[in-house]
Design a protein around this motif. Structure first.
Motif, PDB file in Angstrom:
ATOM      1  N   THR A   1     -46.250  56.793 -55.066  1.00 57.17           N
ATOM      2  CA  THR A   1     -45.739  55.524 -55.560  1.00 57.17           C
ATOM      3  C   THR A   1     -45.934  54.526 -54.424  1.00 57.17           C
ATOM      4  OG1 THR A   1     -43.459  55.611 -54.741  1.00 57.17           O
ATOM      5  CG2 THR A   1     -43.950  56.819 -56.789  1.00 57.17           C
ATOM      6  N   ARG A   2     -45.409  53.342 -54.602  1.00 61.17           N
ATOM      7  CA  ARG A   2     -45.510  52.356 -53.522  1.00 61.17           C
ATOM      8  C   ARG A   2     -44.652  52.731 -52.323  1.00 61.17           C
ATOM      9  NH1 ARG A   2     -45.416  46.734 -57.143  1.00 61.17           N
ATOM     10  NH2 ARG A   2     -47.381  47.145 -58.226  1.00 61.17           N
ATOM     11  N   ARG A   3     -43.797  53.721 -52.471  1.00 56.14           N
ATOM     12  CA  ARG A   3     -42.973  54.215 -51.371  1.00 56.14           C
ATOM     13  C   ARG A   3     -43.622  55.394 -50.660  1.00 56.14           C
ATOM     14  NH1 ARG A   3     -38.767  51.696 -49.287  1.00 56.14           N
ATOM     15  NH2 ARG A   3     -37.410  53.518 -49.223  1.00 56.14           N
ATOM     16  N   GLY A   4     -44.782  55.811 -51.122  1.00 58.42           N
ATOM     17  CA  GLY A   4     -45.444  56.964 -50.525  1.00 58.42           C
ATOM     18  C   GLY A   4     -45.481  58.141 -51.471  1.00 58.42           C
ATOM     19  N   PHE A   5     -45.993  59.256 -50.983  1.00 55.57           N
ATOM     20  CA  PHE A   5     -46.113  60.452 -51.803  1.00 55.57           C
ATOM     21  C   PHE A   5     -44.755  61.107 -52.015  1.00 55.57           C
ATOM     22  CE2 PHE A   5     -50.592  60.129 -51.070  1.00 55.57           C
ATOM     23  CZ  PHE A   5     -51.185  60.825 -52.125  1.00 55.57           C
ATOM     24  N   SER A   6     -44.591  61.662 -53.218  1.00 50.87           N
ATOM     25  CA  SER A   6     -43.413  62.439 -53.574  1.00 50.87           C
ATOM     26  C   SER A   6     -43.841  63.769 -54.159  1.00 50.87           C
ATOM     27  CB  SER A   6     -42.576  61.712 -54.641  1.00 50.87           C
ATOM     28  OG  SER A   6     -41.893  60.610 -54.134  1.00 50.87           O
ATOM     29  N   PHE A   7     -42.955  64.728 -54.061  1.00 49.36           N
ATOM     30  CA  PHE A   7     -43.065  65.938 -54.865  1.00 49.36           C
ATOM     31  C   PHE A   7     -42.488  65.567 -56.230  1.00 49.36           C
ATOM     32  CE2 PHE A   7     -41.523  70.304 -56.041  1.00 49.36           C
ATOM     33  CZ  PHE A   7     -42.770  70.910 -56.079  1.00 49.36           C
ATOM     34  N   VAL A   8     -43.373  65.236 -57.176  1.00 45.49           N
ATOM     35  CA  VAL A   8     -42.972  64.698 -58.472  1.00 45.49           C
ATOM     36  C   VAL A   8     -42.828  65.841 -59.469  1.00 45.49           C
ATOM     37  CG1 VAL A   8     -43.667  63.229 -60.397  1.00 45.49           C
ATOM     38  CG2 VAL A   8     -44.021  62.453 -58.049  1.00 45.49           C
ATOM     39  N   VAL A   9     -41.648  65.945 -60.074  1.00 40.79           N
ATOM     40  CA  VAL A   9     -41.333  67.044 -60.987  1.00 40.79           C
ATOM     41  C   VAL A   9     -41.231  66.518 -62.408  1.00 40.79           C
ATOM     42  CG1 VAL A   9     -39.704  68.882 -61.542  1.00 40.79           C
ATOM     43  CG2 VAL A   9     -40.107  68.258 -59.143  1.00 40.79           C
TER      44      VAL A   9
ATOM     45  N   PRO B   1     -48.852  52.965 -45.949  1.00 41.03           N
ATOM     46  CA  PRO B   1     -50.092  53.708 -45.736  1.00 41.03           C
ATOM     47  C   PRO B   1     -50.925  53.205 -44.567  1.00 41.03           C
ATOM     48  CG  PRO B   1     -50.356  52.192 -47.565  1.00 41.03           C
ATOM     49  CD  PRO B   1     -48.915  52.114 -47.155  1.00 41.03           C
ATOM     50  N   LEU B   2     -50.633  52.001 -44.068  1.00 39.67           N
ATOM     51  CA  LEU B   2     -51.480  51.384 -43.051  1.00 39.67           C
ATOM     52  C   LEU B   2     -50.814  51.287 -41.681  1.00 39.67           C
ATOM     53  CD1 LEU B   2     -52.959  48.458 -45.194  1.00 39.67           C
ATOM     54  CD2 LEU B   2     -53.943  50.719 -44.770  1.00 39.67           C
ATOM     55  N   ASP B   3     -49.501  51.344 -41.624  1.00 37.40           N
ATOM     56  CA  ASP B   3     -48.765  51.136 -40.374  1.00 37.40           C
ATOM     57  C   ASP B   3     -47.907  52.366 -40.095  1.00 37.40           C
ATOM     58  OD1 ASP B   3     -47.125  50.327 -38.276  1.00 37.40           O
ATOM     59  OD2 ASP B   3     -46.866  48.290 -39.053  1.00 37.40           O
TER      60      ASP B   3
END
Length: 493
Positions: free
Chosen positions: A88-96, A437-439
């Motif tokens: 998501t825009r917050r980064g990767f998640s373990f999405v269930v 993702p960039l900083d």
């Protein structure tokens, strides 16, 4: 309500339609979907879970079929949840995806992004219901309103493209709302309940003890803990033929003089497979006997990592060569826990698990391994179970609350928390980005602020954190110091 594509699925087969993570409503080809899932590498993370217990049931169940080729999985002879690393825009998640909580029971075609949002929203609402005393901020309210709006648009959509689009946008907002809830509630909960929280950092270098002790005390206040890693290369165990705890005497005494409590780690997971059980216990005995002033002992670190019971190559990768059965880590921690429990009944006995599901085979998954290997005797002799968390190797994200709750259920009566944090070290895989993702520096600060706070909001949680690269990273990064200190400040004021 679950909205499916008009295309039928057969029997027990679930077909997934993935849409882009930018929320534009573009369906991804099978190869494009896998590219997103892989993050910065080529590693798969898809898995099937027991929806109630997070038991890892099957690794890499996805297969490609049909025209156009789409990813599918087959439901076994029991309801299952499907999980995968997804951004998501917050980064990767373990999405269930657990199909309303009960798990998938019958085949059909599912818009991944939409179903992920529906299930994540249900878990967010359950988290709210479980926290009636949460003081909701304007930031949280805005994120929740955006989540509701986008999810309603997804429900009303007439096409799978729009369901994918608004489902992903909803997932972005649900992730922000969930993070905000947990981060804000953690210090509120700990302060109102009068818990005994730990704001911990890890010390893996013993020079400049006065400097790191001062900084650790400054960012953690009266809640300060340091985990001191007793490194066999530093105490020259191999050269001497036995450990020499006196090498660490000044570091221990300086930390105590600064008002810090200490979690001692006689054997880091990196070194564990080189010891016999007797050698492991010899090292534990030497340090426990040398330092009666140490407050807690970590009798096993990242114990479900494959590298503790397998030989590793020069890159640290697990091989198929197992250590002798009598030298498996369960034998080491059983004897070490018993020794500390008997010799230092006033000290906390700590065991650290490594967070991973889907990034290694099921036998090493966090809860699978714990259930298969931690005997009643080990569980009796352990006071606290911590979770080592490296999100660039194995994301948590949206799954944080579910994982912490499962950890509490797995270890009734025990304290829990986070036992290791860090981000984007050269020794990690760097597969999955978090927060930015960039900083990297900004992401590191956000990660510290979030996880130190969120871990405090559970019954029996010590919080913890124990930032791994404290000595190298925190002295030169005032923003990272502030990220930890702001949690301390919320607890104290």
């Amino acid at each position: 309500m679950v909205v499916s594509s008009a295309a039928p699925s057969i029997d027990n087969t679930v077909t997934l339609k993935f849409y882009d993570a930018q929320g534009s409503g573009t369906e991804l080809s099978a190869d494009e979907a896998k590219s997103v899932i892989h993050g910065n590498g080529e590693n798969d993370s898809d898995t099937l879970l027991d929806p109630a217990t997070m038991q890892d049931l099957a690794m890499h169940p996805l297969y490609k079929k049909g025209m156009p080729g789409r990813w599918q999985f087959d439901i076994p002879d029991r309801p299952v949840a499907f999980a995968v690393n997804w951004p998501t825009r917050r980064g990767f998640s373990f999405v269930v995806l657990d199909d309303g909580g009960a798990g998938f029971r019958a085949g059909r075609t599912v818009v991944f992004n939409y179903q992920a949002a529906v299930d994540a929203m249900r878990r967010l609402n359950a988290a709210l219901d479980a926290r009636p005393d949460y003081h909701r901020s304007n930031e949280w309210a805005a994120a929740y309103a955006a989540a509701e709006s986008n999810l309603n648009l997804a429900r009303q959509a007439g096409t799978d493209s729009d369901r994918g689009k608004y489902g992903q946008l909803a997932l972005d907002s649900i992730h922000l709302a969930t993070d905000t809830l947990l981060a804000e509630y953690g210090p509120q909960y700990a302060k109102s309940r009068g818990t005994d929280p730990q704001i911990g950092v890890t010390i893996d270098k013993i020079d400049k003890a006065a400097e790191w002790s001062t900084l650790a005390q400054r960012v953690s206040g009266s809640y300060g803990w340091v985990r001191i890693v007793f490194d066999p290369a530093v105490d020259d165990e191999e050269g001497r033929g036995q450990p020499d705890p006196e090498v660490y005497r000044q570091a221990v005494e300086t930390a105590k003089a600064a008002g810090l409590k200490i979690l001692g780690q006689p054997v880091d997971s990196y070194f564990a497979n080189r010891y016999t059980t007797e050698g492991y216990l010899t090292r534990v005995r030497a340090y426990v006997n040398a330092f009666p002033q140490i407050d807690a002992w970590e009798v096993g670190n990242e114990v479900n990592g494959c590298w503790l019971d397998r030989k590793t190559d020069d890159q640290g990768t697990c091989t198929q060569q197992e250590v002798p059965h009598e030298d498996r880590i369960i034998n080491k921690i059983e004897q070490a826990a018993r020794y500390v429990h008997e010799q230092r009944p006033d000290a906390m006995v700590v065991l650290t698990l490594y967070w991973q599901i889907g990034t290694d085979s099921p036998e090493w998954s966090t809860f699978n391994w714990a259930r298969a290997n931690l005997t009643p005797q080990i569980r009796r002799d352990i006071d606290t179970v911590l979770l080592s968390t490296w999100v660039e190797d194995a994301p948590l994200g949206l799954a944080f609350d579910q994982v912490m709750t499962t950890l509490l259920d797995e270890f009734p009566g025990k304290k829990v928390g986070l036992g290791e944090l860090g981000y984007w070290l050269a020794s990690t895989s760097r597969l999955y980005w978090a927060f930015d993702p960039l900083d990297v520096a900004s992401a590191r600060r956000e990660l510290a602020a979030y996880y130190y706070s969120a871990a405090l909001g559970y019954p029996r949680s010590v919080g913890g954190g124990y930032w791994w690269d404290f000595v190298d990273e925190m002295p030169t990064d005032p923003g990272l110091q502030q990220a930890v200190y702001q949690v301390t400040d919320q607890l104290a004021n």
